[in-house]
Scaffold this motif. Sequence first.
Motif, PDB file in Angstrom:
ATOM      1  N   LEU A  78       7.917  -0.053   0.180  1.00 49.26           N
ATOM      2  CA  LEU A  78       9.219  -0.718   0.089  1.00 49.26           C
ATOM      3  C   LEU A  78       9.528  -1.116  -1.351  1.00 49.26           C
ATOM      4  O   LEU A  78      10.661  -0.963  -1.828  1.00 49.26           O
ATOM      5  CB  LEU A  78       9.243  -1.943   1.004  1.00 49.26           C
ATOM      6  N   GLY A  79       8.536  -1.651  -2.059  1.00 47.38           N
ATOM      7  CA  GLY A  79       8.744  -2.012  -3.449  1.00 47.38           C
ATOM      8  C   GLY A  79       9.143  -0.816  -4.289  1.00 47.38           C
ATOM      9  O   GLY A  79      10.055  -0.886  -5.130  1.00 47.38           O
ATOM     10  N   TRP A  80       8.466   0.308  -4.045  1.00 49.70           N
ATOM     11  CA  TRP A  80       8.777   1.552  -4.765  1.00 49.70           C
ATOM     12  C   TRP A  80      10.193   2.023  -4.448  1.00 49.70           C
ATOM     13  O   TRP A  80      10.950   2.434  -5.345  1.00 49.70           O
ATOM     14  CB  TRP A  80       7.751   2.599  -4.379  1.00 49.70           C
ATOM     15  N   ALA A  81      10.589   1.969  -3.168  1.00 53.97           N
ATOM     16  CA  ALA A  81      11.913   2.436  -2.766  1.00 53.97           C
ATOM     17  C   ALA A  81      13.010   1.594  -3.414  1.00 53.97           C
ATOM     18  O   ALA A  81      14.013   2.127  -3.923  1.00 53.97           O
ATOM     19  CB  ALA A  81      12.042   2.395  -1.245  1.00 53.97           C
ATOM     20  N   TYR A  82      12.846   0.282  -3.413  1.00 52.82           N
ATOM     21  CA  TYR A  82      13.854  -0.586  -4.034  1.00 52.82           C
ATOM     22  C   TYR A  82      13.870  -0.419  -5.550  1.00 52.82           C
ATOM     23  O   TYR A  82      14.921  -0.534  -6.189  1.00 52.82           O
ATOM     24  CB  TYR A  82      13.603  -2.042  -3.662  1.00 52.82           C
ATOM     25  N   GLN A  83      12.713  -0.138  -6.130  1.00 54.29           N
ATOM     26  CA  GLN A  83      12.659   0.117  -7.564  1.00 54.29           C
ATOM     27  C   GLN A  83      13.461   1.368  -7.908  1.00 54.29           C
ATOM     28  O   GLN A  83      14.177   1.413  -8.919  1.00 54.29           O
ATOM     29  CB  GLN A  83      11.200   0.288  -7.984  1.00 54.29           C
ATOM     30  N   SER A 137      12.320  -5.336  -5.327  1.00 56.23           N
ATOM     31  CA  SER A 137      11.129  -4.554  -5.601  1.00 56.23           C
ATOM     32  C   SER A 137       9.943  -5.461  -5.942  1.00 56.23           C
ATOM     33  O   SER A 137       8.851  -5.306  -5.393  1.00 56.23           O
ATOM     34  CB  SER A 137      11.397  -3.593  -6.765  1.00 56.23           C
ATOM     35  N   ILE A 138      10.168  -6.433  -6.809  1.00 53.90           N
ATOM     36  CA  ILE A 138       9.103  -7.367  -7.193  1.00 53.90           C
ATOM     37  C   ILE A 138       8.615  -8.156  -5.988  1.00 53.90           C
ATOM     38  O   ILE A 138       7.402  -8.362  -5.804  1.00 53.90           O
ATOM     39  CB  ILE A 138       9.604  -8.325  -8.292  1.00 53.90           C
ATOM     40  N   GLU A 139       9.527  -8.582  -5.121  1.00 46.68           N
ATOM     41  CA  GLU A 139       9.148  -9.362  -3.938  1.00 46.68           C
ATOM     42  C   GLU A 139       8.171  -8.578  -3.052  1.00 46.68           C
ATOM     43  O   GLU A 139       7.187  -9.136  -2.555  1.00 46.68           O
ATOM     44  CB  GLU A 139      10.398  -9.743  -3.141  1.00 46.68           C
ATOM     45  N   LYS A 192       4.150  -9.223  -2.323  1.00 41.94           N
ATOM     46  CA  LYS A 192       3.639  -9.368  -0.966  1.00 41.94           C
ATOM     47  C   LYS A 192       2.449  -8.436  -0.745  1.00 41.94           C
ATOM     48  O   LYS A 192       1.450  -8.815  -0.114  1.00 41.94           O
ATOM     49  CB  LYS A 192       4.729  -9.058   0.053  1.00 41.94           C
ATOM     50  N   ALA A 193       2.544  -7.223  -1.282  1.00 39.83           N
ATOM     51  CA  ALA A 193       1.422  -6.281  -1.171  1.00 39.83           C
ATOM     52  C   ALA A 193       0.199  -6.823  -1.892  1.00 39.83           C
ATOM     53  O   ALA A 193      -0.925  -6.750  -1.391  1.00 39.83           O
ATOM     54  CB  ALA A 193       1.824  -4.921  -1.747  1.00 39.83           C
ATOM     55  N   ARG A 194       0.406  -7.399  -3.057  1.00 41.68           N
ATOM     56  CA  ARG A 194      -0.723  -7.934  -3.823  1.00 41.68           C
ATOM     57  C   ARG A 194      -1.347  -9.134  -3.126  1.00 41.68           C
ATOM     58  O   ARG A 194      -2.567  -9.338  -3.186  1.00 41.68           O
ATOM     59  CB  ARG A 194      -0.273  -8.323  -5.229  1.00 41.68           C
ATOM     60  N   LYS A 195      -0.530  -9.923  -2.430  1.00 38.79           N
ATOM     61  CA  LYS A 195      -1.057 -11.066  -1.688  1.00 38.79           C
ATOM     62  C   LYS A 195      -1.949 -10.596  -0.549  1.00 38.79           C
ATOM     63  O   LYS A 195      -2.995 -11.197  -0.263  1.00 38.79           O
ATOM     64  CB  LYS A 195       0.091 -11.912  -1.156  1.00 38.79           C
ATOM     65  N   LEU A 196      -1.540  -9.515   0.118  1.00 37.35           N
ATOM     66  CA  LEU A 196      -2.344  -8.957   1.208  1.00 37.35           C
ATOM     67  C   LEU A 196      -3.617  -8.299   0.678  1.00 37.35           C
ATOM     68  O   LEU A 196      -4.660  -8.348   1.326  1.00 37.35           O
ATOM     69  CB  LEU A 196      -1.517  -7.931   1.995  1.00 37.35           C
ATOM     70  N   ASP A 197      -3.513  -7.670  -0.476  1.00 41.27           N
ATOM     71  CA  ASP A 197      -4.651  -6.966  -1.060  1.00 41.27           C
ATOM     72  C   ASP A 197      -4.650  -7.196  -2.568  1.00 41.27           C
ATOM     73  O   ASP A 197      -4.032  -6.433  -3.325  1.00 41.27           O
ATOM     74  CB  ASP A 197      -4.549  -5.469  -0.746  1.00 41.27           C
ATOM     75  N   PRO A 198      -5.336  -8.241  -3.040  1.00 37.55           N
ATOM     76  CA  PRO A 198      -5.321  -8.583  -4.472  1.00 37.55           C
ATOM     77  C   PRO A 198      -5.821  -7.460  -5.373  1.00 37.55           C
ATOM     78  O   PRO A 198      -5.499  -7.456  -6.572  1.00 37.55           O
ATOM     79  CB  PRO A 198      -6.259  -9.802  -4.541  1.00 37.55           C
ATOM     80  N   LYS A 199      -6.582  -6.513  -4.839  1.00 36.15           N
ATOM     81  CA  LYS A 199      -7.123  -5.419  -5.649  1.00 36.15           C
ATOM     82  C   LYS A 199      -6.282  -4.144  -5.548  1.00 36.15           C
ATOM     83  O   LYS A 199      -6.700  -3.099  -6.052  1.00 36.15           O
ATOM     84  CB  LYS A 199      -8.559  -5.128  -5.230  1.00 36.15           C
ATOM     85  N   ASN A 200      -5.140  -4.222  -4.896  1.00 39.53           N
ATOM     86  CA  ASN A 200      -4.311  -3.028  -4.735  1.00 39.53           C
ATOM     87  C   ASN A 200      -3.805  -2.557  -6.096  1.00 39.53           C
ATOM     88  O   ASN A 200      -2.964  -3.200  -6.716  1.00 39.53           O
ATOM     89  CB  ASN A 200      -3.132  -3.337  -3.804  1.00 39.53           C
TER      90      ASN A 200
END
Length: 373
Positions: free
Chosen positions: A236-241, A249-251, A255-263
Amino acid sequence: MKTKLFYCLLIVFSLSSCSQKKSLNIKGTWKLVQQQAITGNSIVNNFPGKNDVDAIKTWSDNYFMAFSRSKVDKIVTDGYATGTYKLDGNKYEEHINYISYKPWEGTIVKMTMELRNDTLIQTFPVDDKGKPDKNGSWVEKYIKLDKSSGVKTGYIDQNPIGVLMPVYLEKGIAATVEKYKSMLAGSEKDNYNWDRSRLDHLGGEILNRGNAQDAITIYKLNASLHPDDAETFCTLGWAYQNIGDKKTSIEYFEKARKLDPKNMYALERLQKVDKAVAYWGLVGSATKNGWDGPDINFNEDKNKKGVWVLKNVTLTDGEIKFRFNNDWSFNLGNNEKGEFVNGGDNIKVKAGLYDFTLDLRDDSTPKYTISRH
């Protein structure tokens, strides 16, 4: 040539009869078991052999639907096709309404067929008299799939995109979402694999047709079904970007980073938002700029999130790595197990002209391919 071979494969999963008087009952599902290319007196066995292919096709009274996965030189490609057909004796015509290889849409493929019990043999392309093309033709063998056949289709028959894409093309995004939900809740549920990547792929197919907002609708549906999967929010972030909505996109990347800090993908994209220049690059002693750079820039595929391409690069004998934004925070190489990882070892190369592809769509298993001219 290999790409054309693959898309020919998608188009022609068709049937007919040895008899000119009685058409065959082709309803049901069939699986490809052999494919040969014939030019003059030369016969090349492409599958099984040179290519790794998993392909099936299903017919109703008037419509066909085909989907497949092929692997050629480590590159995996999925394909889909649907349309109508005409069957007259051993003469068959396929009218292609949709196919993942767009130049084939709206075309007609002619072929001849032979059916021996539960085995189908087809030859294409042919002229109006049923004679194979002198410049080259294909002969393919299929077997009928049923509970007693003992043949499993693996990946192919589990992907719902073959059902959903025709609905989208005919009725639009709302009907597609409704169909997806009805399949997921109904008796068809056990016939398909519903993991996150399936809807990602459907969204990508829709995006390839220039319909960004419809693709985002699919990506949002995917995120609602997989709320704990960081990759759905990366998409979703990529699509909005891509449509220029930086804030949204940043939001989603946050959210992805919160779910997986190492993503790595989410971290990479957040870094991209903050910098004027953001790209993956090639660096190393084998490059013209050496280890100090600046790196040789990759270009991201506009329709494939996380796929980066670099072509026609001249290298000398030496070593290379891949890194993001001319910085060693993200650098990819091979470890002692041969795995492609962040912080891995340098990759040795010989002098020559090269093409590179970085496939970072799956954060847990990044991949790369190197092709020397």
